[in-house]
Design an enzyme around this catalytic site. Structure first.
Site, PDB file in Angstrom:
ATOM      1  CB  VAL A  11      15.700 -68.604 -22.789  1.00  0.00           C
ATOM      2  CG1 VAL A  11      16.956 -69.343 -23.250  1.00  0.00           C
ATOM      3  CG2 VAL A  11      15.490 -68.806 -21.296  1.00  0.00           C
ATOM      4  CG  ASP A  30       7.696 -65.629 -31.392  1.00  0.00           C
ATOM      5  OD1 ASP A  30       8.268 -65.808 -30.302  1.00  0.00           O
ATOM      6  OD2 ASP A  30       6.451 -65.691 -31.515  1.00  0.00           O
ATOM      7  CB  THR A 122      14.431 -75.630 -18.398  1.00  0.00           C
ATOM      8  OG1 THR A 122      15.297 -74.501 -18.246  1.00  0.00           O
ATOM      9  CG2 THR A 122      14.591 -76.550 -17.201  1.00  0.00           C
ATOM     10  CG  PHE A 152      22.962 -72.153 -15.839  1.00  0.00           C
ATOM     11  CD1 PHE A 152      22.376 -72.938 -14.862  1.00  0.00           C
ATOM     12  CD2 PHE A 152      23.632 -72.785 -16.877  1.00  0.00           C
ATOM     13  CE1 PHE A 152      22.469 -74.326 -14.911  1.00  0.00           C
ATOM     14  CE2 PHE A 152      23.733 -74.160 -16.937  1.00  0.00           C
ATOM     15  CZ  PHE A 152      23.147 -74.933 -15.954  1.00  0.00           C
ATOM     16  CG  LEU A 153      20.433 -66.549 -19.499  1.00  0.00           C
ATOM     17  CD1 LEU A 153      19.687 -66.027 -20.722  1.00  0.00           C
ATOM     18  CD2 LEU A 153      21.882 -66.072 -19.499  1.00  0.00           C
ATOM     19  CG  ASN A 211      17.125 -73.329 -11.977  1.00  0.00           C
ATOM     20  OD1 ASN A 211      18.144 -72.659 -11.847  1.00  0.00           O
ATOM     21  ND2 ASN A 211      16.307 -73.167 -12.997  1.00  0.00           N
ATOM     22  CB  ALA A 255      14.429 -63.943   4.977  1.00  0.00           C
ATOM     23  N   GLY A 256      12.363 -63.742   2.518  1.00  0.00           N
ATOM     24  CA  GLY A 256      11.322 -62.984   1.837  1.00  0.00           C
ATOM     25  C   GLY A 256      10.015 -63.740   1.796  1.00  0.00           C
ATOM     26  CB  CYS A 263      13.792 -70.542 -13.479  1.00  0.00           C
ATOM     27  SG  CYS A 263      14.317 -69.889 -15.073  1.00  0.00           S
TER      28      CYS A 263
END
Length: 441
Positions: A11, A30, A122, A152-153, A211, A255-256, A263
């Site tokens: 993000v 960072d 989040t 919302f990536l 989500n 389906a999967g 997320c």
């Protein structure tokens, strides 16, 4: 306006680069010197289509810099984004906020008056208010604004999602925070992108609820697929028809083997945990979490049962990343399915266009291959787990010739009956009729 982006994970890096593309002066921070060294050299640390080009251009033009010096960066920033990790906490599934709190403490010590602090990570409802109180206690003499700006990536489409989002959600505590965010997102405002300005609490709930709802759609269509298999239906035809209803929509009705990624798994667990904590149980989402874990196990059992039936000893696994166009393996179905196959005595040969480097340390005793064709060579079963475009173009006759067996499990429904013609493969997909069923089945 100067922007500080705390955290250069998925993000943080995408957001920082894209804000620089908007024309702002952005410094990404960072704590890991190795990551900063790579970014300063123009090397992206995640695989995301289009990100490398934007990073190099904005760094070259002087709008984008990288550093390990948080205090120095924060002291000069007008808007400070927090984009650190909030992983699932062991035991109860709640979001672990230790990195949020650590960042907040360092920001409090270094921020200048009237800074705008934005949590992009989040976080569960109430976190922004808690962080605001924490910072105010540490620096009671310094005015600041608190903002919740959830992302919302979609991994694999993150740059496009940032530059052309469906909406921007901004939770604010005061007008100064709202004004700053309208300025930050002004390029999107000019494109008439909807901006929802609401409370801190609403913004936090919106992220989790969105989500959770999408994860619920995935789980729903997976259970529909099971019904289709029992009844002789075709889940793709069913999904296409119900998706034409504007109240439902076609997205996430594929389906999967279950959802994964950075997320949905952690956010559904955290959302459910928040409901329990606040005595408002989210029973639908509780069930989504349970069904999704069971889904991965049941997919592995399908392959194991077929191996027992045919005597297959090895499986070629095509795709380890949780979805195509990313190297992210977090909560990928492969991380459950591959060990289950190995536990059943099957050897695994694997290929993924981008995720090998991330997967090698966590998937042990796997033979890694340079191509899909190398992976299927000599395999008794081929298992397609990630729908990379490279796999869509596979020559299935060649695959059949290279394999020692004839079983192809396509858990992403990439192929159709026409693709299988003349291949000699016994083709298993999800929620669709079997193709090339062997006589002894």
């Amino acid at each position: 306006m100067k922007i500080a982006m705390i955290g250069t994970g998925y993000v943080g890096l995408v957001s920082g680069v894209c804000f620089a593309e908007f024309g702002f002066q952005v410094t990404c921070v960072d704590k890991n010197p190795a990551i900063i060294d790579r970014l300063q050299a123009g090397e992206v640390t995640i695989y995301e289509p289009g990100l490398d080009e934007l990073l190099v251009r904005n760094a070259r033009d002087g709008r984008l810099t990288f550093t390990t010096e948080l205090a120095e960066t924060v002291a000069d920033a007008d808007v400070i984004f927090v984009a650190v990790g909030t992983p699932s906490r062991r035991g109860d599934g709640e979001a672990d906020l230790q990195y949020i709190h650590a960042a907040a403490d360092e920001i409090a010590a270094a921020m200048k008056p009237n800074a705008v602090i934005v949590i992009k990570s989040t976080v569960v409802v109430g976190t922004n208010a808690d962080v605001r109180a924490r910072i105010a206690k540490a620096r009671p003499d310094v005015p600041f604004s608190m903002v919740s700006n959830p992302e919302f990536l979609r991994e694999g489409s993150a740059v496009e999602d940032f530059l052309r989002p469906d909406r921007v959600v901004v939770g604010v505590h005061d007008e100064a925070g709202a004004a700053a965010m309208k300025r930050v997102y002004r390029p999107l405002y000019l494109r008439e992108t909807p901006m929802i300005v609401t409370t801190l609490e609403n913004a936090e709930i919106i992220k989790y609820a969105a989500n959770a709802f999408l994860a619920m759609k995935v789980t729903f269509i997976n259970e529909v697929a099971d019904l289709c298999e029992k009844a002789g239906g075709n889940v793709q035809d069913v999904a296409r028809a119900i998706g034409m209803d504007n109240r439902i929509g076609s997205k996430f009705l594929h389906a999967g083997p279950g959802f994964g990624g950075s997320c949905f798994p952690k956010d559904t667990r955290a959302y459910a945990a928040t409901g329990r904590k606040m005595d408002a149980p989210q029973t639908l989402i509780e069930q989504v979490v349970t069904v999704n874990e069971q889904r991965k196990r049941s997919m592995a059992e399908r392959v194991i049962e077929a191996a027992r039936r045919t005597g297959a000893k090895s499986v070629a696994v095509l795709g380890i990343a949780f979805k195509p166009n990313t190297d992210d393996i977090r909560e990928s179905p492969a991380l459950d399915i591959v060990p289950a196959l190995q536990k059943a005595g099957l050897s695994v040969r694997a290929h993924d266009p981008e995720a090998r480097e991330a997967a090698e340390p966590v998937l042990h005793d796997v033979t890694w291959c340079k191509s899909a064709y190398e992976a299927v060579d000599g395999a008794g079963i081929t298992l397609l787990l990630t729908e990379w475009n490279a796999y869509r173009a596979l020559d299935l006759k060649r695959v059949s010739t290279l394999m020692s067996g004839k079983l192809l499990f396509d858990l992403r429904n990439v192929f159709n009956a026409q693709d299988l013609e003349g291949s000699g493969l016994e083709y298993h997909s999800v929620g669709r009729p079997l193709v090339g069923k062997s006589a002894n089945t």
